[in-house]
Design a protein around this motif. Structure first.
Motif: not given
Ligand SMILES: Nc1ncnc2c1ncn2[C@@H]1O[C@H](COP(=O)(O)OP(=O)(O)OP(=O)(O)O)[C@@H](O)[C@H]1O
Ligand SMILES: [Mg+2]
Lengths: 437, 225
Positions: B19-21, B39-44, B166-168
């Motif tokens: 679940t990404l979001l 945080p990075s990778g949170a799903g923003k 997105d992070e402009p």
């Molecule tokens: N197609 C995908 N399949 C599996 N996981 C994915 C996919 N796309 C993104 N992810 C994962 O989803 C999570 C959220 O990604 P996202 O890019 O939304 O993070 P973010 O909050 O924007 O991070 P950042 O601050 O580093 O940009 C990450 O762990 C990423 O690895």
């Protein structure tokens, strides 16, 4: 329908065929681009990877160019050889290989062949419908140019009267082909034999004076020195062809008793019907054969046609492989634009717009390649014609003609259809994957 | 003209099952500015893509006004974006080979014929408003801050009710970032546009009406409101 088509002028047929071949390109373009103007993006894409794109276009151009170049060359070769044999309606010789005989008499590539004796010659020459029956005598050369002994009427026939100077009228006079590097009035001494084996000084004391030069014929006779056949016979210590009581007579009629023999007789008859009649008369005998060089060439072309078909298959396979690598290349190239294409779709561009952009890009490369290929083909045939002409003395003009333009047009349409594939793959990639790429 | 955002039970699941979001409910009034952090990778970014209608496999409801993007086909979502959404990215995503004006006017290339000239005029006006006085220069000669402003002009060309960023400012140095934040906020305010901006930049987040923190795909316990 068929009658209607055949009733059209040739130019109209060619133009219509060209349009038909380009139609798929036009239709695809129209369907893909309708309502969109991706030109600025396509230009940007072309410019961004200009070297890779240029290389790509070059690859297509070379493969298209070589293909159509060979096509044109082959056509030119047929036309050239046929034109070179134009003046040789029929040849009568001792039985043997027609091709060997044709190579000797028409293309001046002599080999030793049995001779036709005087009474047979007389039979042909005295035939009421024969206008010219020219004996030939080979064996000597000067400075690489073969010396051919024959008669003044044959010189007139061969040159169509287009003669700078005049035909030979006495022993010791010569008429030269257009490409023999001698001037009117020049003197030359024959060497015995031809090519590297020519023996200089073997005919000490014999000399010819150039009295005429033929206009270019586009065949190996351009390179030949034509002298009275009596002179060649005399040089080799043979009978003169005439009774001893008329020692100054030159040319026909010959006296069968003093006729040393000739490897071939070039025959020109009053009419086509007469020519056919003569052929059946002299071809069905044990001591002679008679043939039309034109027919021998046609048979040769048929054999070559089989080879050509095999070559076409190979060419098609090669083209297929090229098309395949072009496809793979396009897929790779379009991957480089993945993010840009994803951006367009993120901005709300319809899939068809992105499709149109990628297709235009690919089609531009392919069409440029095909057009450039025509130029490459033109250069290729020019070079090939030069090489073949230099080696055979047969004038070959192989300008690109309709078949080549049609081939290029067909390739272009095919390519336009192929270019749909990379466009489709770009469209199938998810937008977010492209944005993250 | 402004559109409210109403998200409920939004779930985005990766192909692998992760679940990404997972956003149970989020409501934003028309014309508001929402900051997203985490945080990075949170799903923003995933969230931003979801509200832009870029994600094909998303469950729940993503409604802009009366339009539920989650219920629309990909083509309909693209049409919605073309009419209502402007997007801005961290690395600008410009065509380097084109001029600033051509970049800002890209939406004109696929707009209906009758609207093309208007879009191009809007792009020119946007560039002028953002202080880019040389619209016919290739963008490859522009500074980072200028490039991002070109991309803002491009996002605004279709006079969108929604601006997504997105992070402009991530690729910009402080000064350029501050200028961009000011520009972004003023174009959103003046146009009564709803703005969603993902950022780590505290100054950008400070300028937003509201900030949502996402952690591990879920909204963190209520913080700023
Ligand atoms: N197609 C995908 N399949 C599996 N996981 C994915 C996919 N796309 C993104 N992810 C994962 O989803 C999570 C959220 O990604 P996202 O890019 O939304 O993070 P973010 O909050 O924007 O991070 P950042 O601050 O580093 O940009 C990450 O762990 C990423 O690895
Ligand atoms: Mg992100």
């Amino acid at each position: 329908m068929r009658d209607l088509w055949l009733g059209l002028p040739v130019l109209a047929q060619d133009l219509l065929l060209l349009l038909a071949l380009l139609l798929p390109l036009g239709l695809i373009g129209l369907a893909v681009l309708r309502g969109f103007a991706p030109a600025p993006l396509v230009r940007a894409m072309l410019w961004r990877f200009r070297w890779a794109n240029a290389l790509f276009v070059l690859l297509i151009a070379v493969s298209v160019g070589l293909g159509i170049g060979l096509l044109a060359q082959e056509r030119g070769l047929r036309a050239g050889t046929a034109q070179a044999a134009d003046k040789f309606d029929m040849i009568v010789s001792a039985p043997g290989s027609e091709i060997t005989m044709m190579m000797a008499a028409v293309y001046l590539q002599p080999t030793s062949v049995p001779l036709v004796p005087g009474d047979t010659y007389a039979e042909i020459a005295d035939h009421p419908s024969v206008r010219i029956a020219a004996p030939l005598a080979f064996g000597d050369s000067h400075d690489g140019a073969p010396i051919v002994g024959t008669t003044a009427p044959f010189v007139a026939h061969l040159s169509d009267g287009a003669l700078d100077g005049r035909a030979f009228g006495a022993e010791g006079e010569a008429v030269i082909g257009a490409r023999v590097p001698l001037a009117l009035g020049a003197r030359l001494e024959p060497a015995h034999g031809t090519g590297d084996a020519a023996e200089h000084g073997a005919h000490e004391g014999t000399e010819f004076t150039v009295v005429g030069r033929m206009a270019p014929l586009g065949n190996p006779w351009d390179n030949a020195i034509l002298v009275p056949v009596e002179s060649v016979w005399a040089t080799h210590g043979l009978a003169s062809g005439h009774a001893p009581d008329s020692p100054t007579q030159l040319g026909p009629p010959f006296d069968a008793r003093y006729f040393p023999g000739t490897p071939a007789i070039v025959v020109k008859a009053d009419s086509l019907a007469a020519t056919y009649g003569l052929r059946s008369q002299f071809d069905q005998r044990a001591d002679t054969m008679a043939f039309f060089p034109g027919t021998v060439l046609t048979r040769l072309y048929t054999v070559m046609g089989d080879v050509r078909q095999a070559m076409s298959v190979m060419a098609v396979v090669t083209q297929g492989l090229v098309a395949l690598s072009v496809m793979v290349g396009l897929m790779i190239l379009t991957r480089l634009f993945r993010r840009n294409m994803a951006l367009l779709r993120a901005l709300g561009a319809p899939g068809r717009f992105v499709f149109a952009t990628v297709w235009s890009y690919a089609a531009t490369l392919l069409v440029s390649g095909a057009v450039l290929g025509l130029a490459v083909g033109q250069v290729a045939t020019l070079v090939l014609s030069r090489v073949v002409s230099a080696r055979t003395d047969i004038a070959i003009a192989a300008p690109l003609g309709w078949p080549e333009i049609h081939a290029a047009a067909g390739f272009t349409s095919l390519a336009a259809a192929l270019a749909l594939l990379p466009a489709l793959t770009v469209l199938r990639q998810p937008i977010i994957a492209g944005l993250r790429a | 003209m402004a559109l409210a955002l109403s998200v409920s039970d939004l779930r985005v699941v990766a192909a692998g099952g992760r679940t990404l979001l997972d956003i149970p409910a989020l409501d934003l009034p028309p014309g508001a500015a929402l900051g997203i952090r985490g945080p990075s990778g949170a799903g923003k970014t995933t969230f931003l893509h979801a509200v832009a209608g870029l994600i094909d496999r998303s469950a729940g409801r993503i409604a802009w006004g009366d339009t539920d993007l989650a219920a629309l086909s990909a083509g309909a979502r693209a049409r919605f974006r073309a009419g209502n959404v402007g997007m801005i990215f961290q690395d600008f995503l410009l065509f380097d080979e084109l001029t600033a004006l051509d970049n800002a006017a890209i939406p004109a290339l696929f707009a209906p014929r009758g609207r093309r000239a208007g879009l191009r005029e809007a792009a020119r006006a946007n560039l002028a408003r953002l202080g880019l006085t040389d619209p016919v220069r290739d963008v490859s000669t522009f500074s980072g801050g200028e490039r991002q402003r070109v991309s803002v002009a491009r996002a605004l060309a279709n006079r969108p009710a929604i601006v997504l960023a997105d992070e402009p400012t991530a690729a910009l140095h402080r000064e350029a970032a501050d200028r961009l934040i000011a520009d972004l906020v003023s174009v959103a305010r003046d146009g009564n546009r709803t703005l969603v901006a993902v950022s780590h930049d505290p100054r950008l987040l400070d300028a937003m009406d509201r900030v949502l923190t996402i952690e591990d795909g879920r909204p963190a316990e209520r913080q700023a409101a």
